[in-house]
Write a protein that holds these residues in place. Structure first.
Motif, mmCIF file in Angstrom:
data_model
loop_
_atom_site.group_PDB
_atom_site.id
_atom_site.type_symbol
_atom_site.label_atom_id
_atom_site.label_comp_id
_atom_site.label_asym_id
_atom_site.label_seq_id
_atom_site.Cartn_x
_atom_site.Cartn_y
_atom_site.Cartn_z
ATOM 1 N N ASN A 37 -3.758 42.849 74.787
ATOM 2 C CA ASN A 37 -3.374 44.215 74.420
ATOM 3 C C ASN A 37 -4.197 45.231 75.211
ATOM 4 O OD1 ASN A 37 -1.513 43.306 72.529
ATOM 5 N ND2 ASN A 37 -3.046 43.218 70.896
ATOM 6 N N ILE A 38 -3.523 46.141 75.891
ATOM 7 C CA ILE A 38 -4.182 47.207 76.626
ATOM 8 C C ILE A 38 -3.870 48.518 75.902
ATOM 9 C CG2 ILE A 38 -4.331 48.446 78.811
ATOM 10 C CD1 ILE A 38 -3.469 45.864 80.198
ATOM 11 N N PHE A 39 -4.901 49.205 75.473
ATOM 12 C CA PHE A 39 -4.724 50.399 74.656
ATOM 13 C C PHE A 39 -4.881 51.654 75.512
ATOM 14 C CE2 PHE A 39 -5.786 47.086 71.728
ATOM 15 C CZ PHE A 39 -5.009 47.358 70.603
ATOM 16 N N LEU A 40 -3.866 52.487 75.511
ATOM 17 C CA LEU A 40 -3.937 53.777 76.179
ATOM 18 C C LEU A 40 -4.420 54.830 75.201
ATOM 19 C CD1 LEU A 40 -0.662 53.828 78.328
ATOM 20 C CD2 LEU A 40 -2.931 52.936 78.908
ATOM 21 N N VAL A 41 -5.255 55.737 75.681
ATOM 22 C CA VAL A 41 -5.840 56.784 74.847
ATOM 23 C C VAL A 41 -5.132 58.102 75.166
ATOM 24 C CG1 VAL A 41 -7.955 57.995 74.209
ATOM 25 C CG2 VAL A 41 -8.044 55.583 74.860
ATOM 26 N N SER A 42 -4.646 58.766 74.118
ATOM 27 C CA SER A 42 -4.002 60.057 74.343
ATOM 28 C C SER A 42 -5.025 61.055 74.877
ATOM 29 C CB SER A 42 -3.379 60.576 73.039
ATOM 30 O OG SER A 42 -4.383 60.874 72.100
ATOM 31 N N LYS A 43 -4.569 61.969 75.731
ATOM 32 C CA LYS A 43 -5.490 62.922 76.348
ATOM 33 C C LYS A 43 -6.131 63.838 75.317
ATOM 34 C CE LYS A 43 -3.210 62.959 80.862
ATOM 35 N NZ LYS A 43 -2.503 63.767 81.891
ATOM 36 N N SER A 44 -5.395 64.176 74.253
ATOM 37 C CA SER A 44 -5.975 65.044 73.222
ATOM 38 C C SER A 44 -7.130 64.360 72.527
ATOM 39 C CB SER A 44 -4.899 65.430 72.205
ATOM 40 O OG SER A 44 -4.351 64.264 71.593
ATOM 41 N N ASN A 45 -6.963 63.071 72.200
ATOM 42 C CA ASN A 45 -8.056 62.334 71.550
ATOM 43 C C ASN A 45 -9.198 62.085 72.519
ATOM 44 O OD1 ASN A 45 -7.432 61.359 68.657
ATOM 45 N ND2 ASN A 45 -5.491 61.057 69.746
ATOM 46 N N LEU A 46 -8.870 61.824 73.760
ATOM 47 C CA LEU A 46 -9.910 61.573 74.744
ATOM 48 C C LEU A 46 -10.777 62.805 74.930
ATOM 49 C CD1 LEU A 46 -11.092 59.641 76.843
ATOM 50 C CD2 LEU A 46 -9.492 60.591 78.500
#
Length: 925
Positions: free
Chosen positions: A104-113
């Motif tokens: 599983n590769i998790f992408l982080v939303s820019k707002s949360n980042l």
């Protein structure tokens, strides 16, 4: 001409055929790290690393999965992009014929980042499948900090004073360096001796079992692991440290470590000598390379049988006394020929001397009375051990691996115990006095080997594992027992005296041969069958000779305390399990059956033995594991197992080293069966560091083993083992951790209940004992980098014990512990650290001694040189000179308190130098 043309066409087609046979595949799944939204139609691009040329492009499918097929072996860069999300990039090596699953590769939303960057200031956390990765340079502020200092700064990781590491709510079992064990199984050698600035990444993950890692089928067996990935520059030169310390009370503390790297070759050397109890070494690291243990009993969970062959000793320090430790070790490893050949060697020498006293006070509860035993023991031991171990792994191809391990160790143990034991009645009147001296010198040897052949088939999930083992060990010892027992009447007059003066020699030898086969067969993409068969034969000899002293010489043979025995144990065991594995869900059910044939021949005292016993053992098991998300997990487990009585319980080898305790055998003992249930849940937020972890278990046993004790009015005991029902235990642990980053605060709290019921017999009367222990703790820490670091810990423990034999007698008490640790960073490169530990042990009617202590420690240090690599300091330990070894427990129908020697007040002047050089010029292999 036609033949020539055909031959040319054949030569041209060879590379094509080769590429078709050797093509590889890479796949993975794309997830949302916060909201867990569908990630279909995300862009996946595969680049060739050496020239950044795009090899393939595709869109993630509706199942959030992507796969690149028929790829040649090479180094690639994977790029994942999606609107409103931070780009993901990963570099990896793809070997010929390899099927690499990136998980599983998790992408982080820019707002949360962005929000996390504002909170953290220097965010450097990456989640890749089940691995949480920390970029060290984003957390490191002290150039000379070691890895242990670094781990304390990482969110979700805690390190206690003894170096024990907890990550994401679970205890870390292994610390690896570049994926390999480092000086055996003691993680503190790596965490306390490697400099943090030589580490590039800290990776936290659940390490799978060897079988799961090879077969690719998750068997649910995992252990929390930390891997320290070193910087490339650190692997092109050398680095290390050297420190020395001398002080009052003739204290000293010296150690040094050097690490040399060249390409994939590693060479590390470590040495230490200390009498400050700081050096913490593992005496069992040879076990990690296929070695066995040398305990009095060896329990095989695959057979349910306990073997007892002789008076073994594991050469470990039990905490009593002040140790003087000498340790030297060398570790070497290398990978050659495209990592197809991997080998490592480890050699070390250990020497440990201890002196001290042990004051043991016990209260025995009888149906009509109580009596007390006050025992004072002066202990002196000296032990040394030489050990060598090595491993070699040969990857024949992407499907076949051969691995060989070998470990050789030899050592000697000398022990001398001077004991004065007094038995007192309920009126505190002396009825027995025993003065005895026990001395023993034993030489120990072990040689352990294993050969592993692992084969994966082209069908995904189908695999075969073969293991062949040969283990050999022996112990030879000589010892003396001198004992005088005085029996008193009510007027404190000696009415009888018994004296013993004997010489004892013993020898034992064990040869064990074993072969195990494990086969995994896929029934579908999600359903698998795992079966195994294990055949083990153990050939053992054990002999003991006891000679009594007569006319100044040890020449009188004592038949009742001598023996000459031969054991042959043949074990056949097989297992079958059905496993279901699909994305977040992992379930299994199955079990094992074991048939054991034990043959015993020889002479034990006056008995001539020629008997056989047969045992059939069952081991059912089931597990359910649901991964709620990448950082949350839920697990239920059940294990059932039978257990056979030990040879010592059936036919004991008589031992009169303590004449007040005598053991007799019970040949009618039956096997026991235990049912064990376990529940586990954890959740962890890697960026904020918030975590919750809980683990509970319950076990009940039918036909369990219990003690049937006959005691006289003087406190002399005769023990026998019998079968009972009603034994059970419940235990649990829960921990919650969170941080308030704006205030630089971290909080943690934990609770640990333990309830146990066990049955025994006193003078023929059935006795049910209930023990209840509840402990809970709280810790708070406050830190501003390069200015101040404060931590406060508080622990409370409540203990209670009752017995149906005497319901009017209840034992209960509180134990409290408070500790404060502070480090201040001052101008001109000075720093001060101080600690205080307050221990409050509640008095009871039986334990009315004042055993409360306040331990104060303080030190001042200064850094020199531009690199701050030279550090001088003065450290004061136990300013109030109150340190005291203490232990109290309630068990069965007795309560016990021990006070023993530990290290006390001293002052130490230290000088430490951290050195490094790199990169150095590299030569081609």
């Amino acid at each position: 001409m036609k033949r020539t043309l055909l031959f040319i066409l054949f030569l041209i087609s060879l590379p094509v055929f080769h590429l078709q046979a050797q093509t590889a595949r890479v796949s993975g799944s794309v997830k949302d790290s916060v909201n867990y939204r569908p990630m279909a139609f995300s862009s996946a691009v595969l680049l060739r690393a050496r020239d950044s040329i795009m090899v393939r492009h595709l869109w993630v499918d509706e199942s959030d999965v992507f796969a690149f097929n028929e790829l040649p072996a090479d180094t690639y860069v994977l790029q994942l992009t999606r609107p409103s999300y931070a780009d993901y990039e990963d570099k990896f090596i793809l070997k010929e014929g390899e099927e690499k699953n990136l998980g599983n590769i998790f992408l982080v939303s820019k707002s949360n980042l962005l929000r996390e960057v504002i909170i953290r200031e220097r965010a450097a956390i990456r989640i890749k499948g089940d691995t949480t990765e920390f970029l060290v340079d984003s957390f490191l502020s002290n150039k000379n900090a070691n890895v242990e200092d670094l781990l304390k700064k990482l969110p979700g990781i805690q390190v206690d004073r003894d170096g024990k590491i907890t990550a994401q709510g679970q205890e870390v079992k292994k610390v690896l360096v570049d994926g390999e064990e480092f000086f055996g199984d003691d993680p503190t050698i790596a965490t306390r001796n490697l400099r943090a600035d030589n580490v590039e990444k800290v990776q936290v993950f659940d390490k799978k079992s060897d079988q799961a890692a090879f077969s690719g089928i998750d068997d649910g067996v995992k252990e929390k692991t930390i891997n320290l990935q070193l910087k490339e520059d650190a692997k092109k030169g050398y680095f290390g440290k050297a420190s020395a310390g001398v002080g009052t009370q003739q204290r000293f503390e010296h150690d040094a470590m050097a690490n040399l790297f060249k390409n994939k070759r590693k060479l590390s050397a470590y040495g230490a000598m200390s009498n400050t109890n700081k050096t913490r070494m593992s005496w069992d690291d040879a076990n990690k390379y296929g070695g066995g243990n040398d305990n009095n009993y060896e329990y095989d969970e695959g057979t349910g049988f306990m073997y007892s062959y002789g008076n073994y000793d594991n050469m470990s320090f039990d905490g009593i006394g002040v140790p003087k430790t000498w340790y030297t070790g060398v570790f070497y490893s290398d990978k050659v020929m495209d990592d197809r050949h991997i080998y490592s060697f480890n050699a070390n020498k250990k020497d440990l001397t201890t002196t001290g006293f042990d004051n043991n006070f016990s209260k025995y509860i009888l149906p009509d009375t109580v009596y007390y035993i006050n025992q004072l023991k002066d202990v002196r031991t000296h032990r040394w051990q030489n050990a060598f171990s090595g491993s070699y792994e040969w990857k024949l191809d992407s499907f076949t691996t051969i691995k060989v391990k070998s470990a050789l160790k030899s050592g000697e143990l000398f022990s001398l115990a001077l004991t004065n034991s007094q038995n007192l009645n309920e009126n505190n009147e002396l009825v027995f006095n025993n003065i005895r001296t026990n001395s023993n010198t034993s030489n120990q040897y072990s040689f352990n080997n294993s050969f592993n052949y692992n084969l994966k088939f082209r069908t995904t999930g189908r695999s075969l594992m073969v293991q062949i083992t040969f283990n050999q060990s022996s112990v030879n010892s000589d010892g003396f027992v001198q004992s005088v027992v005085d029996l008193y009447d009510s007027s404190r007059t000696i009415i009888s005296t018994t004296a013993i003066d004997q010489k004892k020699t013993s020898s034992s030898k064990n040869d064990t041969y074993g072969a195990k086969f494990t086969y995994t067969e896929p029934l579908s993409k999600v359903l698998f069958v795992v079966t195994d068969y294990d055949l083990t034969t153990t050939l053992s000899t054990s002999s003991r000779t006891t000679l009594a002293k007569s006319n100044g010489e040890y020449n009188t043979f004592v038949d009742s305390l001598s023996n000459d025995l031969n054991y042959t144990v043949l074990v056949n065991k097989g297992g079958l399990a059905l496993r279901y594995v699909k994305k977040k869900l992992n379930m299994s059910a199955g079990g094992r059956v074991s048939y054991t044939d034990l043959k015993q021949e020889g002479v034990n005292g006056s008995l001539i033995l020629n008997q056989s016993r047969y045992f059939l053992n069952l081991f059912p098991a089931a597990s359910f594991n649901y991964r709620i998300k990448s950082t949350s997990n839920l697990n239920f487990g059940y294990n059932g197992y039978t257990r056979q009585p030990s040879i010592q319980q059936i036919q004991p080898i008589q031992d009169n080293s303590n004449p007040l305790d005598v053991y007799v055998g019970n040949p009618d003992l039956e096997q026991s069966f235990s049912n064990s249930f376990n529940f586990f849940y954890n959740t962890y937020k890697p960026i904020s560091g918030q975590s919750f972890y809980t683990n509970f278990g319950y076990t009940f046993t039918n036909n369990d083993f219990a003690s049937f004790d006959q005691l006289d009015g003087y406190g002399r005991k005769v023990h026998k083992t019998v079968n009972v029902n009603g034994n059970n235990s419940f235990w649990g642990y829960a921990n919650y951790y969170f941080a308030i980053k704006k205030l630089h605060l971290r909080f943690g709290t934990n609770v640990n209940p333990y309830i146990r019921t066990n049955v025994n017999f006193i003078n023929g009367m059935r006795n049910i004992n209930r023990t209840r222990d509840l402990s809970f703790g709280q810790n708070v820490s406050y830190e501003i980098e390069k200015k101040i670091d404060i931590s406060l810990n508080a622990d409370w423990s409540y203990n209670q014990g009752t017995s149906t034999l005497r319901p009017d007698v209840k034992t209960e008490y509180w134990v409290q512990s408070y500790s404060l640790h502070t480090e201040l960073f001052l101008p001109y490169k000075f720093s001060i650290n101080a600690s205080a530990s307050i221990n409050i042990r509640q008095k009871t009617s039986d334990f009315d001694r004042n055993v409360n202590t306040t331990i104060l420690n303080a030190g001042i240090y200064k850094k020199f040189l531009k690199s701050e690599s030279l550090i001088a300091g003065v450290y004061v330990s136990d300013l109030l000179n109150q340190n005291l070894g203490f232990d109290r427990n309630v068990s069965s129908n007795y309560v016990n308190e021990r006070i023993y020697t530990v290290l006390k007040q001293y002052v130490l002047v230290t000088l430490k130098w951290n050195f490094t050089k790199g990169p150095v010029e590299q030569d081609e292999d």
